[in-house]
Design a protein around this motif. Structure first.
Motif: not given
Lengths: 439, 439
Positions: A272-275, A278-279, A297, A299, A439, B273-275, B278, B283, B296-299, B439
């Motif tokens: 649940r706490d992985s990035v 949350q998607v 990652l 998104v 993550f 609760d946003s991506v 997290q 990171t 677009l989100l890049m992690v 998100f």
């Protein structure tokens, strides 16, 4: 400034119409950025008379995709029709054989014939770009094909079907059943009237097959994918997952193992706490784990006319920027002639954690029998939860087991052994657990 | 196969040494993917005698970066020394003027002189790639420069400093003070002995300035960034944020407004609760919001020898793949001569939600006075929390206000009005709130 890049578009549905509007309305910016104008010179679509609200004056209407590919005065053939066979396949092949660059959003075509098409493109010195084919607006093809050059990828996985993620999110947030959420998704246009292709995982499998080839340099093998859809996921599974610190997502996963490449699409529990947990909703996400870069990652929107058109436009712009089309990024990351044969890792040898939900008769000795079946197959347990059934209609109870990393084969044998006993009051549920690297 | 791409590397620290090892150990794969070999032909570093555990046989040792740039037989000059001025600046300029392609990880140099260097590169037809300069291994430069072509960006923001994110994450997860977490970060090598550059936000600001130019097509303006570091964040703020459904991150944010481009670096509350909320530890994450693609989100890893080397290698491979160096992606997304002047939006006109924490004397009328100061400045409140101070040492209490979207100017005036009253028992804390689009 160089000559304009002449673009022909086959298919004027949502994505095609959006693309025409964007290229026309941003002509100046595009010319500045690309160093040359991008000009739509020819189009084709099924019905010429349909009013799409587009200004097609000055653009040649061509009667068939095949004619657009073979005869029109264009530099780039943009295929937005879809389908693994028929006109899309024929016209893309014709365009590449003619030496035209091709941009396509067609995942089915690439999954079926990607290697063959890449070979033609590379022989002819043509570019074949397909960012929109996987995860819509997320630039994962570019990341794998260009940014990760030199990296050895160990795993690529993601949420690549918005319909499934929407349904699972609604089920969790609102406690609704799968059937109710599917209806809602259909009402909102997130799911087709015949939703099987999405919810049974086939759509994710096409995309995964393409990513596997880019990640591991092997032939595309869409028929070698282990497939399980989400129609079997109950609200009880989702609640149990939440209690244990997990959320359920439909993931496509491809991973390098000692015996080959694992490709699998199935409902998956992620911490649940992985990035990625949350998607939510129709949003997509793709993760790539590699040895030099580490974990990446991405998104973003996985579908939609504009997001898809944006990816198609990025592909066209790459061609425009590549003066005389001399940039030679291998279509599938590795030159098509150098792709290795795909060697499938058997699902039985998959290793990971498992969630097992059993509905059993409430009688003495059941728990001991289950524990024995697990132990005899060498499975060690991370957690065990036992609950009474809320409806109380029968004297049954639910037992939930979460295993430490173990072999699929062991889990199947243990579950078969439990099924051979007389106390099961329903089909056992088995959900695989996937853990991001960091993550 | 085309001739090998001859690479010269200036700087053999962690990143440089990692790059040499990777290029040497993966020579065959790189040649296959790029269609030509990548060969390190010359290097320079401060101390020739130091043992770096590298095999430099067959590679020319050049005494100075300037000589490497001006005289060595190379196609690409890779600058991994760092620093906005001095040898790094001189040698990069020399290399570009000579028509060599340049790859650099030097954010300070780009923030200071990026436009000027881009102009030289574009005049000479050279490529200047710098993926590693922002958010390490995350391919955000490529996404902005290539994938988003044609999009109008509205906001770009991110967690771009691992040191700050590590400290904030530790404070939250373990209830430790800022000072203790900073010490721990220093012990683990995540923070420098002099941590000011990281924790006061300067590092993030350099990276943000580069992203702003790529996103909005304006001149680079690192000195026009509103800057607030994290040293002022207390464990009390983090707990209060958590209670209200937020987490605190140091964000760099650039956003298009009616009056200009806002650039700001400050501690920020993001919805739990946003991506992006997290994204923990060292990171990094970068989000881009644009009109066609959407969000677009890049992690990924923001630093580290290997992750940075991976980004540098991707840049080198792009040059190798671009036959004869004819690909012409504008260095800064927009051709340097076409960049617009940077027009700064005043921080006073920033609009958003605010978290305000006040420590006040526990006496009658205080709450009414605070409410009046807010109302008189037209600020409407989303939530109000009042707590006693746990230490009980003084008769003070904490009042926390969260505002609806309002103007920075109004908040400053309201806080000034409160400060003019006699009941404040400590400096007010003000933290801005940022909400992702979807998100």
């Amino acid at each position: 400034m160089a000559d304009a890049l002449k673009v022909g578009i086959a298919g004027l549905g949502t994505v095609g119409a959006s693309l025409v509007r964007i290229i026309q309305s941003r002509a100046d910016e595009l010319a500045t950025t690309c160093g040359r104008a991008i000009e739509i010179t020819a189009v084709t679509a099924r019905d010429k008379s349909r009013d799409r609200g587009l200004d097609l004056s000055g653009i040649s209407w061509i009667d068939t995709p095949e004619a657009l590919a073979s005869e029109a005065d264009i530099d780039v053939f943009v295929e937005l029709m879809g389908g693994a066979e028929g006109a899309a396949a024929r016209s893309v092949r014709t365009a590449l054989e003619r030496g035209l660059h091709v941009v396509t959003a067609n995942k089915a075509l690439l999954a079926a014939s990607g290697v063959e098409l890449a070979k033609i493109a590379e022989e002819r010195g043509a570019l074949l770009n397909f960012e929109a084919a996987v995860a819509g607006g997320i630039p994962v093809i570019k990341a794998l094909r260009e940014s990760l050059t030199g990296n050895t990828v160990s795993r690529v996985y993601g949420i690549m079907n918005g319909t499934c993620n929407y349904i699972l999110t609604r089920m969790e947030k609102e406690g609704l059943s799968f059937a109710d959420c599917l209806k809602e998704a259909q009402r909102l246009g997130y799911a087709e009237a015949d939703p099987a292709f999405d919810i049974e995982g086939n759509d994710t499998a096409h995309k995964l097959a393409i990513l596997t080839t880019l990640a591991f340099g092997t032939q595309i093998a869409p028929d070698e994918i282990y497939l399980e859809g989400i129609s079997n996921i109950s609200i009880e599974d989702i609640h149990a997952a939440a209690d244990l610190g997990y959320r359920i997502k439909l993931l496509g996963v491809a991973q390098r193992t000692e015996t080959g490449i694992e490709q699998r699409v199935h409902p998956t529990m992620v911490p649940r706490d992985s990035v990625i947990a949350q998607v939510d909703g129709v949003t997509n996400a793709v993760a790539v784990e590699s040895d030099i870069l580490g974990e990446l990652l991405m998104v973003g929107p996985g579908a939609g006319g504009n997001a898809t058109a944006s990816a198609v436009l990025g592909d066209i712009a790459d061609i425009a920027k590549s003066q005389l089309g001399t940039q030679r990024v291998p279509v599938l990351g590795t030159p098509a002639v150098a792709l290795a044969p795909y060697k499938r890792a058997q699902m039985q040898s998959h290793e990971g954690g498992y969630f097992i939900r059993l509905t059993v008769a409430d009688r003495t000795g059941v728990f001991a029998s289950i524990a024995t079946c697990m132990a005899e197959n060498g499975i060690s347990l991370e957690s065990i939860v036992q609950r009474g059934k809320p409806d109380g209609a029968e004297s049954s109870k639910t037992i939930i087991l979460v295993t430490h990393a173990t072999m699929e084969d062991s889990v199947r044998k243990a579950v078969d052994a439990i099924k051979a006993e007389s106390y099961l009051a329903g089909e056992p549920q088995v959900i695989r657990i996937e853990r991001p690297q960091t993550f």
